[in-house]
Structures are given as C-alpha cells and as structure tokens.
Scaffold this active site. Structure first.
Site, PDB file in Angstrom:
ATOM      1  N   GLY A  35     -34.043 -17.720  10.845  1.00 50.39           N
ATOM      2  CA  GLY A  35     -33.887 -19.163  10.982  1.00 50.39           C
ATOM      3  C   GLY A  35     -32.633 -19.616  10.255  1.00 50.39           C
ATOM      4  O   GLY A  35     -32.211 -18.975   9.285  1.00 50.39           O
ATOM      5  N   GLN A  44     -26.955 -25.273   6.109  1.00 55.84           N
ATOM      6  CA  GLN A  44     -26.514 -23.989   5.544  1.00 55.84           C
ATOM      7  C   GLN A  44     -25.111 -23.587   5.998  1.00 55.84           C
ATOM      8  O   GLN A  44     -24.498 -22.718   5.387  1.00 55.84           O
ATOM      9  CB  GLN A  44     -27.500 -22.873   5.928  1.00 55.84           C
ATOM     10  CG  GLN A  44     -28.864 -23.020   5.274  1.00 55.84           C
ATOM     11  CD  GLN A  44     -29.812 -21.953   5.779  1.00 55.84           C
ATOM     12  OE1 GLN A  44     -30.450 -22.114   6.798  1.00 55.84           O
ATOM     13  NE2 GLN A  44     -29.892 -20.848   5.070  1.00 55.84           N
ATOM     14  N   CYS A  86     -34.047 -16.121   2.240  1.00 57.86           N
ATOM     15  CA  CYS A  86     -33.188 -17.163   2.801  1.00 57.86           C
ATOM     16  C   CYS A  86     -31.762 -16.646   2.872  1.00 57.86           C
ATOM     17  O   CYS A  86     -31.283 -16.025   1.926  1.00 57.86           O
ATOM     18  CB  CYS A  86     -33.255 -18.403   1.908  1.00 57.86           C
ATOM     19  SG  CYS A  86     -32.193 -19.745   2.446  1.00 57.86           S
ATOM     20  N   LEU A  87     -31.080 -16.920   3.976  1.00 51.30           N
ATOM     21  CA  LEU A  87     -29.692 -16.457   4.122  1.00 51.30           C
ATOM     22  C   LEU A  87     -28.783 -17.101   3.072  1.00 51.30           C
ATOM     23  O   LEU A  87     -27.734 -16.558   2.756  1.00 51.30           O
ATOM     24  CB  LEU A  87     -29.170 -16.757   5.532  1.00 51.30           C
ATOM     25  CG  LEU A  87     -29.831 -15.951   6.661  1.00 51.30           C
ATOM     26  CD1 LEU A  87     -29.298 -16.402   8.013  1.00 51.30           C
ATOM     27  CD2 LEU A  87     -29.636 -14.451   6.484  1.00 51.30           C
ATOM     28  N   HIS A 147     -39.633 -24.233   6.139  1.00 53.12           N
ATOM     29  CA  HIS A 147     -38.488 -23.775   5.343  1.00 53.12           C
ATOM     30  C   HIS A 147     -37.180 -24.406   5.858  1.00 53.12           C
ATOM     31  O   HIS A 147     -36.376 -24.899   5.069  1.00 53.12           O
ATOM     32  CB  HIS A 147     -38.432 -22.236   5.432  1.00 53.12           C
ATOM     33  CG  HIS A 147     -37.282 -21.591   4.732  1.00 53.12           C
ATOM     34  ND1 HIS A 147     -37.471 -20.686   3.703  1.00 53.12           N
ATOM     35  CD2 HIS A 147     -35.935 -21.683   4.922  1.00 53.12           C
ATOM     36  CE1 HIS A 147     -36.272 -20.270   3.291  1.00 53.12           C
ATOM     37  NE2 HIS A 147     -35.331 -20.854   4.019  1.00 53.12           N
ATOM     38  N   GLU A 148     -37.008 -24.414   7.184  1.00 53.55           N
ATOM     39  CA  GLU A 148     -35.752 -24.930   7.754  1.00 53.55           C
ATOM     40  C   GLU A 148     -35.651 -26.450   7.647  1.00 53.55           C
ATOM     41  O   GLU A 148     -34.576 -26.986   7.382  1.00 53.55           O
ATOM     42  CB  GLU A 148     -35.586 -24.492   9.216  1.00 53.55           C
ATOM     43  CG  GLU A 148     -35.550 -22.988   9.454  1.00 53.55           C
ATOM     44  CD  GLU A 148     -34.574 -22.227   8.575  1.00 53.55           C
ATOM     45  OE1 GLU A 148     -33.552 -22.806   8.155  1.00 53.55           O
ATOM     46  OE2 GLU A 148     -34.845 -21.045   8.286  1.00 53.55           O
ATOM     47  N   HIS A 192     -34.387 -27.433   4.370  1.00 54.15           N
ATOM     48  CA  HIS A 192     -32.921 -27.367   4.253  1.00 54.15           C
ATOM     49  C   HIS A 192     -32.283 -28.683   4.694  1.00 54.15           C
ATOM     50  O   HIS A 192     -31.346 -29.161   4.061  1.00 54.15           O
ATOM     51  CB  HIS A 192     -32.351 -26.242   5.135  1.00 54.15           C
ATOM     52  CG  HIS A 192     -32.377 -24.881   4.495  1.00 54.15           C
ATOM     53  ND1 HIS A 192     -31.790 -24.620   3.285  1.00 54.15           N
ATOM     54  CD2 HIS A 192     -32.909 -23.710   4.915  1.00 54.15           C
ATOM     55  CE1 HIS A 192     -31.957 -23.329   2.987  1.00 54.15           C
ATOM     56  NE2 HIS A 192     -32.637 -22.758   3.957  1.00 54.15           N
TER      57      HIS A 192
HETATM   58 ZN    ZN Z   1     -33.252 -20.786   4.135  1.00 53.71          ZN
END
Ligand code: ZN
Length: 173
Positions: A46, A51, A91-92, A133-134, A137
């Site tokens: 995701g 991000q 998480c990226l 989670h997204e 962000h």
């Molecule tokens: Zn993340």
C-alpha cells in the site's frame, strides 16, 4: 510512468494532512499509476500520496501475491468500524521496522475510483488493516505513532542513523 521517491520517517512532510481531490482528472490517474509503479518496485502492499510528497487524498494498494489486483481509493473515508485485531505492520516510509498495532477488525470504506465514480467496500483482515494504515498517512499519521514514546524514539534513532549512512555512501559513490 515514472518512479517517485518515498519520504522516510521522521520527515516532517509525513505529518501534513492531505486535501480532498475535487475532481478526478488525468493528473490523479497519472499520479496513481506512478504511485503503483513505485509501490511495486519497493515491494509494498500500500502507498498513500503523502508518502510521495503529494498532498492529495489518494491511496494505491495491491494485496495479491502476483501483483495483479491493484486497488485505488480517492478521498477514502471509513464509515464503520467493527471489532479489533492486532497485526504486525511495516511501512515503506519506516524501512526495516515492524511492530504490532491494534486496529478495527472490519471497516466499511467509501471512496472514489479512478473513473471518479463512488464505491463502497467492506473489508476485514489484512485489507482492513491496510486501509486504516493508508488513511492514517493521509491524516499525517504513521504507524509508529501507536507505539510507546520510548519505542518510537528508538525507531527514530535507528532510522536517522541509517539515513546518515545512506547519505555518506551516496557522497562517496
Ligand atoms: Zn505506511
């Protein structure tokens, strides 16, 4: 398509709250395609526009093994939450860090698709975790915010050290 660079915690730009998309145009479709490519390249499941330093409410996801089920959420909103589950998240934007986070077990989400048409989705399990989670962000939240402040400081220290090393290597190269 082009690959975008992913902001890393504790970059303050990850704290910005994203603005709703007013109408879905070629610009959003291009951003979504670039984000999807970036996510696949980074082996993520995701990615939120925040991000990649874009302040709009757009999320891409693909939970399939063979990367054949891309999902797009524009202006996503959770309208219902049921139960709770604890899942190990990564998480990226927080590379190499994994931690357990408690979230709703099931969510109902309303969003627009890439064609601008509204849809509603009921999700549970990993999909529900990923959606929560997204959307966090887009609201300027990162999953490490759910950890104790001691643990969060440890994560921050480790990532800053890693970022300094990466920078030093880049200068030498
Ligand atoms: Zn993340």
């Amino acid at each position: 398509m082009s690959r975008l660079s992913i902001l890393e915690f504790p970059d303050p730009r990850l704290r910005r709250v994203a603005k709703p998309v007013e109408s879905v145009t070629e610009r959003e479709r291009k951003l979504a395609a670039d984000m999807l490519e970036t996510m696949y390249e980074a082996r993520g499941i995701g990615l939120a526009a925040t991000q990649v330093n874009e302040g709009v409410r757009l999320v891409v996801m693909d939970l399939s093994e063979d990367r054949s089920e891309p999902r797009f959420f524009i202006n996503p909103e959770i309208t219902d939450r049921v139960g709770s589950q604890t899942c190990e998240e990564g998480c990226l934007s927080v590379p190499g860090i994994y931690a357990e986070v408690k979230r709703a077990e099931k969510v109902t989400v309303r969003a627009l698709g890439l064609d601008g048409a509204p849809f509603e989705l009921e999700a549970d399990g990993l999909l529900a975790v990923c959606i929560q989670h997204e959307i966090d962000h887009l609201d300027g939240k990162v999953f490490v915010d759910y950890l104790s402040s001691l643990k969060r400081r440890m994560v921050e220290k480790r990532l800053r050290k890693q970022q300094r090393q990466d920078k030093a290597e880049a200068t030498r190269a």
